[in-house]
Enzyme design. Sequence first.
Site, mmCIF file in Angstrom:
data_model
loop_
_atom_site.group_PDB
_atom_site.id
_atom_site.type_symbol
_atom_site.label_atom_id
_atom_site.label_comp_id
_atom_site.label_asym_id
_atom_site.label_seq_id
_atom_site.Cartn_x
_atom_site.Cartn_y
_atom_site.Cartn_z
ATOM 1 N N GLU A 78 45.635 43.683 31.942
ATOM 2 C CA GLU A 78 44.373 44.425 32.014
ATOM 3 C C GLU A 78 43.155 43.511 31.987
ATOM 4 O O GLU A 78 42.047 43.929 32.318
ATOM 5 C CB GLU A 78 44.278 45.447 30.878
ATOM 6 C CG GLU A 78 45.224 46.627 31.045
ATOM 7 C CD GLU A 78 45.091 47.305 32.411
ATOM 8 O OE1 GLU A 78 44.007 47.825 32.707
ATOM 9 O OE2 GLU A 78 46.078 47.296 33.177
ATOM 10 N N ARG A 125 36.533 23.722 51.848
ATOM 11 C CA ARG A 125 36.184 23.390 53.229
ATOM 12 C C ARG A 125 34.734 22.959 53.380
ATOM 13 O O ARG A 125 34.344 22.435 54.429
ATOM 14 C CB ARG A 125 36.522 24.532 54.186
ATOM 15 C CG ARG A 125 35.762 25.793 53.945
ATOM 16 C CD ARG A 125 36.255 26.904 54.852
ATOM 17 N NE ARG A 125 35.905 26.701 56.257
ATOM 18 C CZ ARG A 125 34.670 26.833 56.744
ATOM 19 N NH1 ARG A 125 33.663 27.154 55.953
ATOM 20 N NH2 ARG A 125 34.426 26.632 58.017
ATOM 21 N N ASP A 150 28.910 27.913 60.359
ATOM 22 C CA ASP A 150 29.556 29.161 59.990
ATOM 23 C C ASP A 150 28.669 30.358 60.199
ATOM 24 O O ASP A 150 27.477 30.301 59.982
ATOM 25 C CB ASP A 150 29.911 29.158 58.500
ATOM 26 C CG ASP A 150 31.020 28.210 58.200
ATOM 27 O OD1 ASP A 150 31.809 27.949 59.111
ATOM 28 O OD2 ASP A 150 31.091 27.749 57.054
HETATM 29 C C1 9D3 Z 1 42.221 49.929 36.086
HETATM 30 C C2 9D3 Z 1 41.304 48.940 35.499
HETATM 31 N N1 9D3 Z 1 41.319 47.674 36.212
HETATM 32 C C3 9D3 Z 1 39.947 47.061 36.252
HETATM 33 C C4 9D3 Z 1 39.326 47.204 37.597
HETATM 34 C C5 9D3 Z 1 42.211 46.774 35.517
HETATM 35 C C6 9D3 Z 1 42.530 45.545 36.264
HETATM 36 C C7 9D3 Z 1 42.905 45.588 37.597
HETATM 37 C C8 9D3 Z 1 43.267 44.427 38.266
HETATM 38 C C9 9D3 Z 1 42.485 44.336 35.613
HETATM 39 C C10 9D3 Z 1 42.854 43.185 36.280
HETATM 40 C C11 9D3 Z 1 43.248 43.243 37.587
HETATM 41 C C12 9D3 Z 1 43.670 42.004 38.276
HETATM 42 N N2 9D3 Z 1 42.643 41.505 39.187
HETATM 43 C C13 9D3 Z 1 42.052 40.343 39.012
HETATM 44 O O1 9D3 Z 1 42.385 39.619 38.089
HETATM 45 C C14 9D3 Z 1 41.000 39.950 39.899
HETATM 46 C C15 9D3 Z 1 40.404 40.594 41.030
HETATM 47 C C16 9D3 Z 1 40.672 41.850 41.668
HETATM 48 O O2 9D3 Z 1 41.568 42.625 41.314
HETATM 49 N N3 9D3 Z 1 39.885 42.188 42.737
HETATM 50 C C17 9D3 Z 1 38.910 41.391 43.214
HETATM 51 N N4 9D3 Z 1 38.621 40.231 42.648
HETATM 52 C C18 9D3 Z 1 39.370 39.857 41.566
HETATM 53 S S1 9D3 Z 1 39.142 38.448 40.736
HETATM 54 C C19 9D3 Z 1 40.357 38.759 39.665
#
Ligand code: 9D3
Length: 232
Positions: free
Chosen positions: A114, A151, A166
């Site tokens: 989480e 990059r 870019d």
């Molecule tokens: C349901 C609640 N969630 C929060 C939005 C919990 C949750 C979901 C997914 C907690 C951690 C994650 C794992 N994702 C990442 O660590 C993460 C992430 C992403 O899921 N989307 C976009 N950028 C990132 S950077 C790290």
Amino acid sequence: MRIDVVTIFPSYFDTLELSLLGKARSRGVLDVRVHDLRDAAHDRHRTVDDTPAGGGAGMVMKPEPVWRGIDDMRHRYPGAHVVLVTPQGQMFNQSVAEHLAQKKALVFVCGRYEGFDERIRTYVDAEYSIGDYVLTGGELPAMVIMDAVARLVPGVLGNEGSARHDSHSDGLLEFPHYTRPAEFRGEKVPEVLLSGNHAHIDKWRHNEQLKRTEERRPDLWQRYMQQHKSDN
Ligand code: 9D3
């Protein structure tokens, strides 16, 4: 540039060897090291997570191993810029990539479950998300960020010119690209591109950039127009 990654899934990063980062590493421009967060867990089971205080579903990353992982990196690289990769972070974009590319040493701390115990945020310099969609952890986002940053580091790309040209570096989408044949299944390469008149070609390309950006990315278009109000 030196990049360290702290993760409970180091093998995710094996594919880095195959990318442009692999080439940069073999040329010595980039030094990437991946560390197993479980090495910083000192109990017999190498525990990195625990149940949420206050109850609820899922698990939370324990603060001690994450802190130890970060502290270890700070001792090895006193100037390191430590980045927490989380869905709550500031949105990563090309200007952030350019900012991070100035750093000599970067540390990416990847989350799972989480998320991190809130108290770990005291020990990092920045926190980034790569977009509003739910992934399973911070490993892919860390790789996305590393790719975008690396990059921009001189010597990483073979062709030093291409990073500066870019789309996004001037705030507009790219113009359309063509190659041979001059006609493909009834569709012709625009005549201007075969004319050899480079002033004419530049003008056409810029105009195509504007058209395409207005149509597909009104957000970028608005900003570009604001910034170029007085140009004509
Ligand atoms: C349901 C609640 N969630 C929060 C939005 C919990 C949750 C979901 C997914 C907690 C951690 C994650 C794992 N994702 C990442 O660590 C993460 C992430 C992403 O899921 N989307 C976009 N950028 C990132 S950077 C790290």
